[in-house]
Design an enzyme around this catalytic site. Structure first.
Site, PDB file in Angstrom:
ATOM      1  N   LEU A 139       2.241   9.026  -5.571  1.00 19.34           N
ATOM      2  CA  LEU A 139       1.079   9.707  -4.997  1.00 19.34           C
ATOM      3  C   LEU A 139       1.477  10.415  -3.707  1.00 19.34           C
ATOM      4  O   LEU A 139       2.000   9.807  -2.790  1.00 19.34           O
ATOM      5  CB  LEU A 139      -0.035   8.702  -4.699  1.00 19.34           C
ATOM      6  N   ASP A 140       1.196  11.717  -3.649  1.00 24.20           N
ATOM      7  CA  ASP A 140       1.432  12.452  -2.417  1.00 24.20           C
ATOM      8  C   ASP A 140       0.168  12.405  -1.567  1.00 24.20           C
ATOM      9  O   ASP A 140      -0.847  11.853  -1.969  1.00 24.20           O
ATOM     10  CB  ASP A 140       1.870  13.887  -2.713  1.00 24.20           C
ATOM     11  N   SER A 141       0.235  12.973  -0.386  1.00 19.93           N
ATOM     12  CA  SER A 141      -0.884  12.872   0.553  1.00 19.93           C
ATOM     13  C   SER A 141      -2.156  13.513  -0.007  1.00 19.93           C
ATOM     14  O   SER A 141      -3.257  12.988   0.191  1.00 19.93           O
ATOM     15  CB  SER A 141      -0.525  13.485   1.904  1.00 19.93           C
TER      16      SER A 141
END
Length: 79
Positions: free
Chosen positions: A33-35
């Site tokens: 998961l990225d930001s």
């Protein structure tokens, strides 16, 4: 009551993750998961739990961090 199982279910549905990988100590980064994904997920948490997450930045690295935050806000809103 812990919100962990609901959060795990939501992550399986939203990110197509395997439930067995969603341990409390799993980092959001290790789950891929990225930001931006995390921010979108937080909005979904607000909708699911009918809560308002704080506007200030909160350090969230693991699934347990997410659970602790949601549980704390639910407890505060019930008080």
């Amino acid at each position: 009551m812990s919100s962990l199982s609901t959060i795990q279910r939501m992550m399986v549905e939203q990110f197509d993750l395997k439930l067995e990988n969603l341990t409390p100590d799993a980092t959001l980064e290790s789950l891929g998961l990225d930001s931006l994904s995390v921010i979108e997920f937080m909005f979904n948490l607000e909708d699911e739990f009918k809560i308002k997450l704080p506007d200030e930045r909160v350090e969230i690295k693991t699934l347990q961090d997410v659970t602790n935050l949601v549980d704390r806000i639910i407890a505060e809103q019930l008080a």
